[in-house]
Design a protein around this motif. Structure first.
Motif, PDB file in Angstrom:
ATOM      1  N   ALA A 143      -5.017  -2.756  -2.485  1.00  0.00           N
ATOM      2  CA  ALA A 143      -4.013  -1.722  -2.248  1.00  0.00           C
ATOM      3  C   ALA A 143      -4.125  -0.597  -3.273  1.00  0.00           C
ATOM      4  O   ALA A 143      -3.997   0.586  -2.933  1.00  0.00           O
ATOM      5  CB  ALA A 143      -2.613  -2.328  -2.278  1.00  0.00           C
TER       6      ALA A 143
ATOM      7  N   GLN B 237       0.887   4.178  -2.750  1.00  0.00           N
ATOM      8  CA  GLN B 237       0.555   5.543  -2.339  1.00  0.00           C
ATOM      9  C   GLN B 237       1.632   6.520  -2.796  1.00  0.00           C
ATOM     10  O   GLN B 237       1.330   7.650  -3.208  1.00  0.00           O
ATOM     11  CB  GLN B 237       0.379   5.620  -0.826  1.00  0.00           C
TER      12      GLN B 237
ATOM     13  N   ARG C 260      -7.111   1.571  -2.263  1.00  0.00           N
ATOM     14  CA  ARG C 260      -6.821   2.381  -1.085  1.00  0.00           C
ATOM     15  C   ARG C 260      -5.823   3.500  -1.393  1.00  0.00           C
ATOM     16  O   ARG C 260      -5.824   4.546  -0.737  1.00  0.00           O
ATOM     17  CB  ARG C 260      -6.282   1.493   0.040  1.00  0.00           C
TER      18      ARG C 260
ATOM     19  N   LEU D 297       0.826  -1.200   0.000  1.00  0.00           N
ATOM     20  CA  LEU D 297       0.000   0.000   0.000  1.00  0.00           C
ATOM     21  C   LEU D 297       0.860   1.251   0.000  1.00  0.00           C
ATOM     22  O   LEU D 297       0.610   2.186  -0.766  1.00  0.00           O
ATOM     23  CB  LEU D 297      -0.939   0.004   1.211  1.00  0.00           C
TER      24      LEU D 297
END
Length: 328
Positions: free
Chosen positions: A253, A202, A256, A198
């Protein structure tokens, strides 16, 4: 390192974007030796062999991985130069798979004039190929510097006048880069070395410009029939991070991280299925191969596997991941 890099980097210690360049040596292409000095915190980041080191305090995990890769590389000779120049187009089963999926992944993206970041660039063959594909600017980021496995390999491409791009030593889970400055973020066989999927995604989303594209290819995907346990993995024995995530872990992932994805059936597998190549069974697993190959031979099922059934195909068969993603 070229002066253009100042438009993209930020201080990994204080986060500011103002630097002074201390030039000790430069050639016709770039600054070869010197340093970047942060105007805010005063931290100096060394430039050596054209590579700027923006990883001032690597974690024990990163240090272990750096050491492990160097151990696995072993002794090298300059006979490898020709191999580096031909990557990824080698007649080795592994590299044939890599090149087929690499070509598939970039074929649907217009790189012309784009600013491209290659995360986990390693030998930088992919950074070079993306630049040759039309990108106006390219940067490779990795934790490895060593020639023939890390960022110093780029010197081979520069010396052969095929590409010159920026190289940065940096952590893919804490990129020393500005927000929204890249049109394309590229990762090939990179995410499975992340212990925090994740966080890596990100970071990719953070540096991605509006309407930009994340390209992910050649990541192993674990089927339901495959164990999470990687006992006997040589890389792990050398202290290198190795993971095989499931398709659900990847998709969760990505969501998110604020990325909406489009998956593609991997070309390397499709070609083997078309040719009834039994090496596909070794890659996909016996049961997964029989399920997918049965569907593949039927036209409607073939279309479904390439469409709405594709996530299910990844659940039952171990296949390399090929996808594009954009900010949702």
């Amino acid at each position: 390192m070229r002066v253009d890099i100042l438009e993209y980097v930020r201080c990994p210690v204080c986060g500011t974007t103002s630097f002074e360049i201390d030039i000790l040596e430069r050639d016709a292409y770039e600054i070869r030796e010197g340093g970047l000095v942060c105007h805010n915190c005063g931290r100096r980041y060394e430039i050596h062999k054209g590579i700027v080191d923006l990883l001032p305090d690597p974690s024990p995990e990163v240090v272990s991985e750096q050491k492990g890769w160097v151990e696995m590389l072993g002794e090298t000779t300059e006979d490898l130069v020709d191999t580096m120049l031909r990557l990824p187009y080698l007649q080795d089963d592994l590299w044939v798979t890599v090149s087929e999926n690499f070509d598939q992944a970039i074929s649907g993206v217009d790189l012309t004039g784009k600013r491209v970041l290659d995360i986990g660039a390693g030998r930088c063959w992919s950074t070079r190929r993306l630049l040759l594909g039309g990108a106006s600017y390219a940067m490779g980021v990795d934790i490895l510097k060593e020639r023939f496995i890390g960022l110093e390999t780029a010197d081979i491409f520069i010396q052969h006048n095929t590409a010159c791009f920026d190289r940065v030593v940096g952590d893919m889970n804490a990129l020393p880069l500005r927000k929204g400055v890249f049109d394309v973020v590229f990762l090939t066989a990179t995410l499975h070395h992340s212990s925090d999927l994740l966080k890596t995604l990100q970071q990719a989303a953070y540096v991605l410009a509006p309407n930009g594209t994340v390209i992910i290819t050649n990541e192993p995907v674990r089927s339901v029939f495959q164990s999470e346990d990687l006992v006997g993995c040589v890389e792990i024995e050398h202290g290198i991070n190795e993971h095989v995530y499931s398709i659900l872990e990847y998709l969760r992932a990505l969501k998110r991280a604020g990325l909406c994805s489009q998956m593609f059936f991997p070309r390397s597998i499709a070609l083997k299925l078309d040719q009834s190549d039994m090496r596909a069974m070794q890659e996909m697993g016996r049961l997964g191969y029989h399920i997918i190959s049965w569907l593949w031979r039927r036209k409607l099922a073939y279309q479904a596997v390439n469409g709405w059934l594709l996530p299910a195909a990844y659940i039952v068969a171990s296949m390399p991941l090929v996808l594009h993603a954009r900010k949702c």
